[in-house]
Structures are given as structure tokens and as C-alpha cells.
Design a protein around this motif. Structure first.
Motif, PDB file in Angstrom:
ATOM      1  N   LYS A   4       0.833  -1.190   0.000  1.00 10.10           N
ATOM      2  CA  LYS A   4       0.000   0.000   0.000  1.00 10.10           C
ATOM      3  C   LYS A   4       0.869   1.242   0.000  1.00 10.10           C
ATOM      4  O   LYS A   4       1.851   1.320   0.716  1.00 10.10           O
ATOM      5  N   LEU A 220     -12.688   9.498  14.200  1.00  9.68           N
ATOM      6  CA  LEU A 220     -11.659   8.795  13.431  1.00  9.68           C
ATOM      7  C   LEU A 220     -10.533   8.299  14.342  1.00  9.68           C
ATOM      8  O   LEU A 220      -9.665   7.546  13.919  1.00  9.68           O
ATOM      9  N   HIS A 221     -10.540   8.733  15.606  1.00  8.34           N
ATOM     10  CA  HIS A 221      -9.475   8.326  16.553  1.00  8.34           C
ATOM     11  C   HIS A 221     -10.173   7.664  17.740  1.00  8.34           C
ATOM     12  O   HIS A 221     -10.888   6.679  17.565  1.00  8.34           O
ATOM     13  N   LYS A 254     -18.273   5.125   6.300  1.00  8.74           N
ATOM     14  CA  LYS A 254     -17.170   4.530   7.079  1.00  8.74           C
ATOM     15  C   LYS A 254     -17.737   3.692   8.211  1.00  8.74           C
ATOM     16  O   LYS A 254     -18.712   4.073   8.844  1.00  8.74           O
ATOM     17  N   ILE A 255     -17.106   2.585   8.469  1.00 11.46           N
ATOM     18  CA  ILE A 255     -17.545   1.735   9.575  1.00 11.46           C
ATOM     19  C   ILE A 255     -16.546   1.947  10.719  1.00 11.46           C
ATOM     20  O   ILE A 255     -15.383   1.568  10.614  1.00 11.46           O
ATOM     21  N   GLY A 257     -14.372   1.683  13.994  1.00  9.69           N
ATOM     22  CA  GLY A 257     -13.791   0.523  14.670  1.00  9.69           C
ATOM     23  C   GLY A 257     -13.072  -0.399  13.698  1.00  9.69           C
ATOM     24  O   GLY A 257     -12.564  -1.449  14.112  1.00  9.69           O
ATOM     25  N   PHE A 258     -13.038  -0.021  12.427  1.00 10.06           N
ATOM     26  CA  PHE A 258     -12.327  -0.812  11.410  1.00 10.06           C
ATOM     27  C   PHE A 258     -11.273   0.043  10.702  1.00 10.06           C
ATOM     28  O   PHE A 258     -11.469   1.237  10.505  1.00 10.06           O
ATOM     29  N   ASN A 309      -9.941  -2.589  14.519  1.00  8.22           N
ATOM     30  CA  ASN A 309      -8.866  -1.964  15.293  1.00  8.22           C
ATOM     31  C   ASN A 309      -9.182  -2.120  16.789  1.00  8.22           C
ATOM     32  O   ASN A 309     -10.191  -2.750  17.157  1.00  8.22           O
TER      33      ASN A 309
HETATM   34  C1  LIG Z   1      -7.482   3.778  18.591  1.00  7.37           C
HETATM   35  C2  LIG Z   1      -7.643   4.350  17.262  1.00  7.37           C
HETATM   36  O1  LIG Z   1      -7.606   5.529  17.083  1.00  7.37           O
HETATM   37  S1  LIG Z   1      -7.788   3.256  15.983  1.00  7.37           S
HETATM   38  C3  LIG Z   1      -8.665   4.146  14.707  1.00  7.37           C
HETATM   39  C4  LIG Z   1     -10.074   4.389  15.106  1.00  7.37           C
HETATM   40  N1  LIG Z   1     -10.846   4.974  14.015  1.00  7.37           N
HETATM   41  C5  LIG Z   1     -11.806   4.310  13.379  1.00  7.37           C
HETATM   42  O2  LIG Z   1     -12.136   3.177  13.661  1.00  7.37           O
HETATM   43  C6  LIG Z   1     -12.533   5.081  12.302  1.00  7.37           C
HETATM   44  C7  LIG Z   1     -12.758   4.238  11.067  1.00  7.37           C
HETATM   45  N2  LIG Z   1     -11.519   4.065  10.349  1.00  7.37           N
HETATM   46  C8  LIG Z   1     -11.028   5.047   9.549  1.00  7.37           C
HETATM   47  O3  LIG Z   1     -11.630   6.109   9.349  1.00  7.37           O
HETATM   48  C9  LIG Z   1      -9.680   4.824   8.911  1.00  7.37           C
HETATM   49  O4  LIG Z   1      -9.431   3.460   8.737  1.00  7.37           O
HETATM   50  C10 LIG Z   1      -8.521   5.464   9.742  1.00  7.37           C
HETATM   51  C11 LIG Z   1      -8.846   6.947  10.065  1.00  7.37           C
HETATM   52  C12 LIG Z   1      -8.347   4.731  11.050  1.00  7.37           C
HETATM   53  C13 LIG Z   1      -7.256   5.366   8.932  1.00  7.37           C
HETATM   54  O5  LIG Z   1      -7.419   6.181   7.826  1.00  7.37           O
HETATM   55  P1  LIG Z   1      -6.479   6.042   6.523  1.00  7.37           P
HETATM   56  O6  LIG Z   1      -5.073   5.870   6.951  1.00  7.37           O
HETATM   57  O7  LIG Z   1      -6.802   7.181   5.653  1.00  7.37           O
HETATM   58  O8  LIG Z   1      -7.040   4.691   5.912  1.00  7.37           O
HETATM   59  P2  LIG Z   1      -6.552   3.904   4.649  1.00  7.37           P
HETATM   60  O9  LIG Z   1      -5.604   4.730   3.848  1.00  7.37           O
HETATM   61  O10 LIG Z   1      -6.106   2.575   5.107  1.00  7.37           O
HETATM   62  O11 LIG Z   1      -7.919   3.741   3.833  1.00  7.37           O
HETATM   63  C14 LIG Z   1      -7.934   3.017   2.657  1.00  7.37           C
HETATM   64  C15 LIG Z   1      -9.303   2.924   2.081  1.00  7.37           C
HETATM   65  O12 LIG Z   1     -10.140   2.164   2.937  1.00  7.37           O
HETATM   66  C16 LIG Z   1     -11.283   2.907   3.288  1.00  7.37           C
HETATM   67  N3  LIG Z   1     -11.534   2.694   4.690  1.00  7.37           N
HETATM   68  C17 LIG Z   1     -10.632   2.778   5.683  1.00  7.37           C
HETATM   69  N4  LIG Z   1     -11.228   2.546   6.862  1.00  7.37           N
HETATM   70  C18 LIG Z   1     -12.533   2.300   6.560  1.00  7.37           C
HETATM   71  C19 LIG Z   1     -13.646   2.001   7.362  1.00  7.37           C
HETATM   72  N5  LIG Z   1     -13.541   1.916   8.688  1.00  7.37           N
HETATM   73  N6  LIG Z   1     -14.845   1.801   6.760  1.00  7.37           N
HETATM   74  C20 LIG Z   1     -14.954   1.882   5.414  1.00  7.37           C
HETATM   75  N7  LIG Z   1     -13.919   2.172   4.604  1.00  7.37           N
HETATM   76  C21 LIG Z   1     -12.725   2.391   5.187  1.00  7.37           C
HETATM   77  C22 LIG Z   1     -10.905   4.353   3.065  1.00  7.37           C
HETATM   78  O13 LIG Z   1     -12.036   5.167   2.838  1.00  7.37           O
HETATM   79  C23 LIG Z   1      -9.975   4.254   1.912  1.00  7.37           C
HETATM   80  O14 LIG Z   1     -10.744   4.174   0.743  1.00  7.37           O
HETATM   81  P3  LIG Z   1     -10.343   5.040  -0.527  1.00  7.37           P
HETATM   82  O15 LIG Z   1      -8.921   4.632  -0.836  1.00  7.37           O
HETATM   83  O16 LIG Z   1     -11.369   4.637  -1.522  1.00  7.37           O
HETATM   84  O17 LIG Z   1     -10.465   6.456  -0.059  1.00  7.37           O
END
Ligand SMILES: CC(=O)SCCNC(=O)CCNC(=O)[C@H](O)C(C)(C)COP(=O)(O)OP(=O)(O)OC[C@H]1O[C@@H](n2cnc3c(N)ncnc32)[C@H](O)[C@@H]1OP(=O)(O)O
Ligand SMILES: O=C([O-])CC(=O)C(=O)O
Length: 374
Positions: A4, A220-221, A254-255, A257-258, A309
């Protein structure tokens, strides 16, 4: 490992400094605190030992641990002025705003006057954060002014004790302890980086931590554990879970927790909290939330190659222990404070103000038009 591209927006893939505190995803999916695997820590030590490791550099000896626990226990009381502020915050306030205000107010009352006080301030915040959130919660929701000092040795048990008004079971105390260990430290995540940027201006510890709380609040965090609970709470069974998620994915939602900014295949904290969530489900006597969570995990991997996550199974685990959803992210604060404070100290020890550059994409240079002609 999936290949990636890590460069681009969000400073992804760029090193923004050095740390000796943790590694994230170094071997694809691992997490270590000062060289120890988080799994090893979650199986073999308590959160207070992890806090000591992160803040002071090594795991404590038996004598050091006993003294540290004693010290933290003696710092759980809140000043009257802080209690008065907490009493004025309405019941419908977001608990993360309460944490932010509580930390900031403590900074007014017990200001860090010199960096030589930094470890004392960090320990004080570690001891006081469960008191702050529970004092506010119990006063605003139940009209009770609680005594924030309990005899519990462990911070997790102490939190549950303050929240429910009685000492927790051994299982609940253990799960809280593990949860605090899992959330304690995570390299240059958004909230920690916020703390380090603030520290780099030579600001005080309370300001750094207050800023970090603001960053952790977002969905998102850290806010994702609450959002995950909202997602699963109405799922009736596995089929319904799949239907709900498919709909969301079709709508490109966005879902919560993933997924993860650094891990590519799995978050090593997930398997640990998932196991505890299963144990709690058995004890709770209704495993619906655990079963729908497992169904969500399978479907997200099948459809999107996205994994849970740290936050996802925390939602059901916390719920099984009777913790109100809106207090999920404040618990994260009570733990991550250790990582934040240690990063502030590390930044201070070898500081240069953090000040990156920006690529300008605005209009070309131009002259001001007089007001009457605009
Ligand atoms: C303890 C913590 O803080 S852990 C993180 C907690 N946050 C969440 O659970 C929020 C949901 N997750 C997300 O928004 C993201 O996965 C993040 C913010 C954690 C990471 O963001 P990024 O580094 O930008 O993710 P990444 O580059 O891997 O994303 C790749 C693709 O997967 C998609 N994707 C990533 N996470 C998700 C999700 N949870 N649901 C649906 N699609 C997703 C993105 O939209 C992206 O698609 P695109 O390329 O078409 O735009
Ligand atoms: O590292 C990140 O980006 C988010 C995370 O999992 C954490 O802070 O625990």
C-alpha cells in the motif's frame, strides 16, 4: 502484507521524529512498549506496571510498584474548586469535553511551574482522571457527590468502583486492567502528535494533555469505540449485522472501529480485547453483542479486507461491564495519558519547535483593491 502506498495526505508514511517509547506495525502487525510486546504485557503485568514502564523507562521492582501504587492512591482527591467546576457542567455535555475542562482546570490550580515537576504532574493526572470523569458523571446523572478516594490498588478497578459505587468483580477488574494496558501508548498517533507539537513550543504539561484530549475525541481516533457501540447496539443477530454493514458499505459510509492508518493486516490489540469480550459475554448471559461483532469482523474482511482496530471489541467489552457508552473514550484518556506524558517528556529532552512547511496552492500574488472599488 498488502502493498500500500503510504505517502501523501495526512503525513502518512513520513517520519516526523524519533521515539524510544513504542513501535507500531514494525513487523507488519506488532506493537511494543519500550521493547516489550503488548501481548506479553497484557498477559503478565498490571496497568500500573505499564504506566511506570512508559513514564520511568523500566518495569518496576516489587518495592517500586508498591510505592508507586501507594503514591497514586494518595493523589486521587480533587481540589474543591475543580469539584465546583465539574458540578456546573451539564449532564448532556460530552464526557470528553468534561475531561478537557477537568485537565485544563487542574492546570490552573496545580500549574506545572518548572519542567522538573513533569513526572509529578503526570502521576497526578494519572491518579486524578478517573476521579474527574466519575465525579462529574455521578453528580450530573445521579445527584451524588462521590468520595473519589477508594482503597483499590488498581486504576481500572478504582474507576469501576467510582462509577458503580461498589468494588468490581475480579473479572471486571482484570478486563479494565488489560484494556488500560492496550490503550496506553501508540507512537505518533494524532493525539500524541498533538501533545508533542504543543510540547515543542515549551508549553506546560496540562496544555499538552488538554490538546491531546481534543484530538482523541474525534470519531476517526478514540471516539471510534463509542461510534462502534452505536453501530452494533441495534443489530438483532448475525444476519441483521451483515445486512446493516452491507448497506453502509454500498452507501460508502465509514464503519467505525475498522481500519488503521499504520497496521495493514490486523491490530494486535484486537485479538486480546476480543477474547476478553467473549468471556464477559458468557458471564453477562446474553452474547448477542459479541456474536454480531464477530459477524461484522468477518464481513468487513470478506468485503473490504478491513480488520477490527483496538476500538471495535472494546465497545461490547465495556458494555458488558455496565459502562455507559459515552464514558468509553474518557477511559481511553485515563490510559493514553501515560503515552502522551512520556512523549511530552521525550520531546522536551531533545527539543526543536515542530514547524513543517506547506505547499502553497492559493491565488497568485496580487494587489489590494481599495475598499470602495471592491
Ligand atoms: C485507537 C484508534 O484511534 S484506531 C482508529 C479508530 N478509528 C476508526 O475506527 C474510524 C474508522 N476508520 C477510519 O476512518 C480509517 O481506517 C482510519 C482513520 C483509522 C485510517 O485512515 P487512513 O489511513 O486514511 O485509511 P486507509 O488509507 O487505510 O484507507 C484506505 C481505504 O479504505 C477505506 N476505509 C478505511 N477505513 C474504513 C472504514 N472503517 N470503513 C470503510 N472504509 C474504510 C478508506 O475510505 C480508503 O478508501 P479510498 O482509498 O477509496 O479512499
Ligand atoms: O495509531 C493510530 O493512528 C491510532 C491508534 O491506534 C491509537 O492511537 O491507539
Amino acid at each position: 502484507m498488502t502493498d500500500k502506498k503510504l505517502s501523501g495526505a495526512g503525513l502518512r508514511g513520513q517520519s516526523a521524529g524519533e521515539t524510544s517509547l513504542s513501535t507500531v506495525g514494525k513487523s507488519g502487525s506488532g506493537l511494543t512498549y519500550r521493547g516489550y510486546d503488548v501481548k506479553d504485557l497484557a498477559e503478565n503485568v498490571s496497568f500500573e506496571e505499564v504506566a511506570y514502564l512508559i513514564l520511568y523507562g523500566e518495569l518496576p521492582t516489587e518495592t517500586q510498584l508498591a510505592a508507586y501504587r501507594q503514591k497514586l492512591k494518595g493523589m486521587r482527591g480533587l481540589p474543591q474548586a475543580l469539584k465546583e467546576v465539574l458540578e456546573r457542567i451539564p449532564a448532556d455535555a460530552h464526557p470528553m469535553d468534561v475531561m478537557r475542562t477537568g485537565c485544563s482546570m487542574l492546570g490552573n490550580l496545580e500549574t506545572e511551574k518548572d519542567f522538573s515537576e513533569q513526572s509529578e504532574v503526570a502521576d497526578r493526572l494519572l491518579a486524578a482522571f478517573p476521579s474527574i470523569i466519575c465525579y462529574w458523571y455521578r453528580y450530573s446523572h445521579d445527584g451524588v457527590r462521590i468520595d473519589t478516594e477508594t482503597h483499590d490498588d488498581q486504576i481500572g478497578a478504582h474507576f469501576l468502583h467510582l462509577l458503580h459505587g461498589e468494588a468490581p468483580s475480579a473479572l471486571h477488574a482484570r478486563v479494565m486492567d488489560v484494556s488500560l494496558i492496550l490503550y496506553a501508548e501508540h507512537e505518533f498517533n494524532a493525539s500524541t502528535f498533538t501533545a508533542r507539537v504543543c510540547a515543542s513550543t515549551l508549553s506546560d504539561m496540562h496544555s499538552c494533555i488538554t490538546g491531546a484530549i481534543g484530538s482523541l475525541r474525534g470519531p476517526l481516533h478514540g471516539g471510534a469505540n463509542e461510534a462502534a457501540m452505536e453501530l452494533i447496539q441495534d443489530m438483532r443477530d448475525e444476519d441483521h449485522a451483515r445486512e446493516v454493514l452491507k448497506g453502509k458499505l454500498e452507501r460508502k459510509e465509514k464503519i467505525m472501529g475498522f481500519g488503521h492508518a499504520i497496521y495493514r493486516e490486523s491490530d494486535p490489540r484486537n485479538v486480546i480485547i476480543k477474547e476478553w469480550s467473549e468471556k464477559l459475554a458468557q458471564e453477562y448471559g446474553d452474547d448477542r453483542l459479541y456474536r454480531v461483532s464477530v459477524a461484522c469482523e468477518a464481513l468487513m474482511w470478506e468485503e473490504k479486507k478491513l480488520f477490527c482496530n483496538a476500538d471495535f471489541f472494546h465497545a461490547s467489552a465495556y458494555h458488558f461491564m455496565g459502562i455507559p457508552t459515552k464514558l468509553f473514550t474518557p477511559i481511553f484518556v485515563c490510559s493514553r495519558l501515560t503515552g502522551w506524558a512520556a512523549h511530552v517528556m521525550e520531546q522536551r529532552a531533545n527539543n526543536r519547535i515542530i514547524r513543517p512547511s506547506a505547499d502553497y496552492v492559493g491565488v497568485e500574488p496580487r494587489k489590494v483593491t481599495p475598499l470602495s472599488e471592491r
